[in-house]
Scaffold this motif. Structure first.
Motif, short mmCIF file in Angstrom:
data_model
loop_
_atom_site.label_atom_id
_atom_site.label_comp_id
_atom_site.label_asym_id
_atom_site.label_seq_id
_atom_site.Cartn_x
_atom_site.Cartn_y
_atom_site.Cartn_z
N THR A 1 0.84 -1.20 0.00
CA THR A 1 0.00 0.00 0.00
C THR A 1 0.88 1.25 0.00
O THR A 1 1.96 1.26 0.58
CB THR A 1 -0.94 0.04 1.21
OG1 THR A 1 -0.18 0.15 2.42
CG2 THR A 1 -1.84 -1.20 1.26
N ARG A 2 0.37 2.30 -0.66
CA ARG A 2 1.05 3.60 -0.73
C ARG A 2 0.22 4.61 0.06
O ARG A 2 -0.97 4.78 -0.21
CB ARG A 2 1.18 4.06 -2.19
CG ARG A 2 1.96 3.09 -3.06
CD ARG A 2 2.01 3.55 -4.51
NE ARG A 2 2.99 4.61 -4.71
CZ ARG A 2 2.72 5.85 -5.06
NH1 ARG A 2 1.47 6.24 -5.27
NH2 ARG A 2 3.67 6.74 -5.21
N ASN A 3 0.87 5.27 1.02
CA ASN A 3 0.16 6.13 1.96
C ASN A 3 0.83 7.50 2.04
O ASN A 3 1.96 7.63 2.53
CB ASN A 3 0.16 5.46 3.34
CG ASN A 3 -0.40 4.04 3.25
OD1 ASN A 3 -1.59 3.86 3.17
ND2 ASN A 3 0.49 3.05 3.22
N LEU A 4 0.13 8.53 1.54
CA LEU A 4 0.68 9.88 1.48
C LEU A 4 0.70 10.50 2.88
O LEU A 4 -0.31 10.51 3.57
CB LEU A 4 -0.15 10.74 0.54
CG LEU A 4 0.31 12.19 0.36
CD1 LEU A 4 1.67 12.24 -0.33
CD2 LEU A 4 -0.73 12.98 -0.44
N ILE A 5 1.88 11.03 3.26
CA ILE A 5 2.03 11.71 4.55
C ILE A 5 2.05 13.22 4.35
O ILE A 5 1.38 13.96 5.07
CB ILE A 5 3.34 11.27 5.25
CG1 ILE A 5 3.28 9.78 5.55
CG2 ILE A 5 3.57 12.08 6.52
CD1 ILE A 5 4.60 9.22 6.07
N ASP A 6 2.84 13.71 3.39
CA ASP A 6 3.01 15.15 3.20
C ASP A 6 3.35 15.41 1.75
O ASP A 6 3.99 14.58 1.10
CB ASP A 6 4.13 15.67 4.12
CG ASP A 6 4.17 17.19 4.18
OD1 ASP A 6 3.10 17.82 4.24
OD2 ASP A 6 5.29 17.76 4.17
N ARG A 7 2.95 16.59 1.27
CA ARG A 7 3.24 16.96 -0.12
C ARG A 7 3.39 18.47 -0.19
O ARG A 7 2.57 19.21 0.35
CB ARG A 7 2.10 16.50 -1.02
CG ARG A 7 2.26 16.95 -2.46
CD ARG A 7 1.09 16.54 -3.29
NE ARG A 7 1.32 15.19 -3.79
CZ ARG A 7 0.45 14.54 -4.55
NH1 ARG A 7 -0.70 15.07 -4.86
NH2 ARG A 7 0.74 13.34 -4.98
N THR A 8 4.46 18.91 -0.86
CA THR A 8 4.66 20.33 -1.16
C THR A 8 4.97 20.41 -2.65
O THR A 8 4.99 19.38 -3.33
CB THR A 8 5.84 20.93 -0.36
OG1 THR A 8 7.07 20.44 -0.89
CG2 THR A 8 5.73 20.63 1.13
N ASN B 1 -3.34 4.65 -1.24
CA ASN B 1 -4.38 3.96 -0.48
C ASN B 1 -4.95 4.86 0.60
O ASN B 1 -6.14 4.79 0.90
CB ASN B 1 -3.82 2.67 0.13
CG ASN B 1 -3.36 1.71 -0.94
OD1 ASN B 1 -2.25 1.81 -1.45
ND2 ASN B 1 -4.22 0.79 -1.33
N THR B 2 -4.08 5.68 1.21
CA THR B 2 -4.54 6.68 2.17
C THR B 2 -3.83 7.99 1.86
O THR B 2 -2.74 8.01 1.29
CB THR B 2 -4.25 6.27 3.63
OG1 THR B 2 -2.83 6.24 3.85
CG2 THR B 2 -4.87 4.92 3.96
N GLU B 3 -4.46 9.09 2.26
CA GLU B 3 -3.88 10.42 2.10
C GLU B 3 -4.01 11.14 3.42
O GLU B 3 -5.11 11.29 3.97
CB GLU B 3 -4.60 11.21 1.00
CG GLU B 3 -4.41 10.58 -0.38
CD GLU B 3 -5.10 11.33 -1.50
OE1 GLU B 3 -5.87 12.27 -1.20
OE2 GLU B 3 -4.91 10.97 -2.67
#
Length: 196
Positions: A59-66, A186-188
């Motif tokens: 699974t791919r789970n986004l924690i932070d994005r800039t 899978n999660t953001e």
């Protein structure tokens, strides 16, 4: 007697605060962020909101994005592996706060995306564990990540990509084929991804 310096573990929130302090230029080269991963190991328990498991696929789970980077966890059940892939000319750094992983790197001898054909050659391997983060070699960025069954445990990897991206090229070593695929989370931000 001199011992090895042990870096204290930090929460994922503190890790993100530190990562956000880097200028854009730090994400265009590999040394600064790799050094940050080595100096700033993340407390596994602080990753709990970003861990989801699926027996069929990692699974791919986004924690932070800039605008400069995206940070995610990837959760690997024992025996799971990624496809052979690239990151569309983005830099990539990886750490394994939980478990261990094998990264198999490849040289691309020939690639024709229009025809969907390629020729790969295995190059070196890198082992990831909590003490050994790595950066993907920008001159040979094609690789796959494996949680080998013989490791006997789940693993979690932490990934920093130099800019957000939503597609990549995947390769078949056996068939000599390649093509672009879409990527999803899978999660953001600790919540299940809203279906569009």
């Amino acid at each position: 007697m001199h011992g090895l310096a042990i870096n204290p573990l930090v929460s994922i929130d503190d890790f993100v605060r530190g990562l956000r302090q880097f200028p854009e230029a730090a994400f265009r080269r590999t040394a600064d962020i790799q050094d940050y991963l080595a100096r700033t190991p993340v407390q596994p328990e602080s990753l709990a909101p970003y861990l989801t498991w699926d027996a069929q696929h990692y699974t791919r789970n986004l924690i932070d994005r800039t605008e400069f980077y995206e940070l995610l966890t990837i959760c690997w059940e024992s025996g799971q592996a990624s496809s052979i892939h690239n990151h569309l000319d983005q830099n990539c750094w990886m750490a394994a706060p939980m478990g261990r992983l094998l990264v198999q790197n490849y040289r691309v001898k020939q690639e024709d995306l229009t025809a969907g054909r390629c020729q790969l050659e295995r190059s070196d391997q890198v082992h990831l564990d909590p003490a050994h983060p790595t950066a993907v070699n920008p001159t040979e960025p094609v690789h796959k990540v494996c949680n080998l069954r013989e490791f006997g445990m789940r693993a979690v990897s932490l990934h920093v990509y130099s800019r957000p991206f939503d597609t990549c090229v995947v390769y078949s070593e056996d068939k000599g084929t390649c093509g672009v695929i879409p990527l999803h989370f899978n999660t953001e931000y600790g919540k299940p991804r809203a279906e569009s």
